[in-house]
Design an enzyme around this catalytic site. Structure first.
Site, PDB file in Angstrom:
ATOM      1  CE  LYS A 282      -3.548  -2.363   2.728  1.00 30.61           C
ATOM      2  NZ  LYS A 282      -4.527  -2.185   3.820  1.00 30.61           N
TER       3      LYS A 282
ATOM      4  CG  HIS B  85      -5.154  -6.383   0.208  1.00 29.05           C
ATOM      5  ND1 HIS B  85      -6.271  -6.505   1.008  1.00 29.05           N
ATOM      6  CD2 HIS B  85      -5.350  -7.224  -0.847  1.00 29.05           C
ATOM      7  CE1 HIS B  85      -7.105  -7.364   0.448  1.00 29.05           C
ATOM      8  NE2 HIS B  85      -6.572  -7.822  -0.684  1.00 29.05           N
TER       9      HIS B  85
ATOM     10  CD  GLU C  66      -8.570  -9.413  -3.124  1.00 31.57           C
ATOM     11  OE1 GLU C  66      -9.407  -9.082  -2.265  1.00 31.57           O
ATOM     12  OE2 GLU C  66      -7.407  -9.780  -2.826  1.00 31.57           O
TER      13      GLU C  66
END
Ligand code: CMP
Length: 143
Positions: A9, A115, A126
């Site tokens: 992130k 994540h 995803e």
């Protein structure tokens, strides 16, 4: 072979932890099959975190993930989904064990560095949300 989606992130990128984080998955023995540094659109962020849409932290989460570059990755290996979650540590870094990424480098649930997909179904969703098929490289380590 099992695959999972991981994203470093904005806090992980800004703190120059990209190499340290990738090293942990490489030295464990997993295989990197997709990798890109990217700015995340609001549309992608809202889709990715759609399950949290009703949570009070949703708007802040989307603002944060779109605020600066992210390193999106796909990793492959036996049991990689669950193993990566262990390497990453508990969602709230205050509860993460030392030795995990979040346990070693984080203190804030909203700035928890990375994540990782939580289950086979979300991993598939995803991977295909973040990567086109042609962006993934099919290869096997020689040893
Ligand atoms: P992640 O694994 O990316 O999945 C959902 C994210 O929501 C989670 O990591 C946290 O970064 C974030 N999150 C979860 N709970 C909170 C919270 N109480 N406040 C802010 N962010 C949160």
């Amino acid at each position: 072979m099992e695959r999972t989606f991981l994203a470093i992130k904005p806090d992980g990128v800004q703190r120059k932890l990209v190499g340290e984080i990738i090293r942990r998955f490489e030295t464990k023995g997993f295989t990197l099959v997709g990798l890109k540094l990217m700015n995340v659109s609001r549309e992608l962020a809202e889709t990715h975190y759609g399950v949290h849409r009703e949570r009070p932290f949703f708007a802040g989460l989307v603002d944060f993930i779109t605020s600066a570059p992210v390193v999106a990755m796909v990793w492959e290996g036996e049991g990689v989904i669950a193993s990566a979650r262990k390497i990453i540590g508990a969602t709230n870094p205050l509860n993460s064990e030392p030795g995990t990424i979040r346990g070693d480098f984080g203190v804030n649930v909203g700035r928890n560095l990375i994540h990782g997909s939580d289950a086979p179904e979300t991993a598939q969703q995803e991977v295909s949300l973040w990567f086109k098929d042609e962006e993934l490289v099919n290869w096997q380590p020689a040893l």
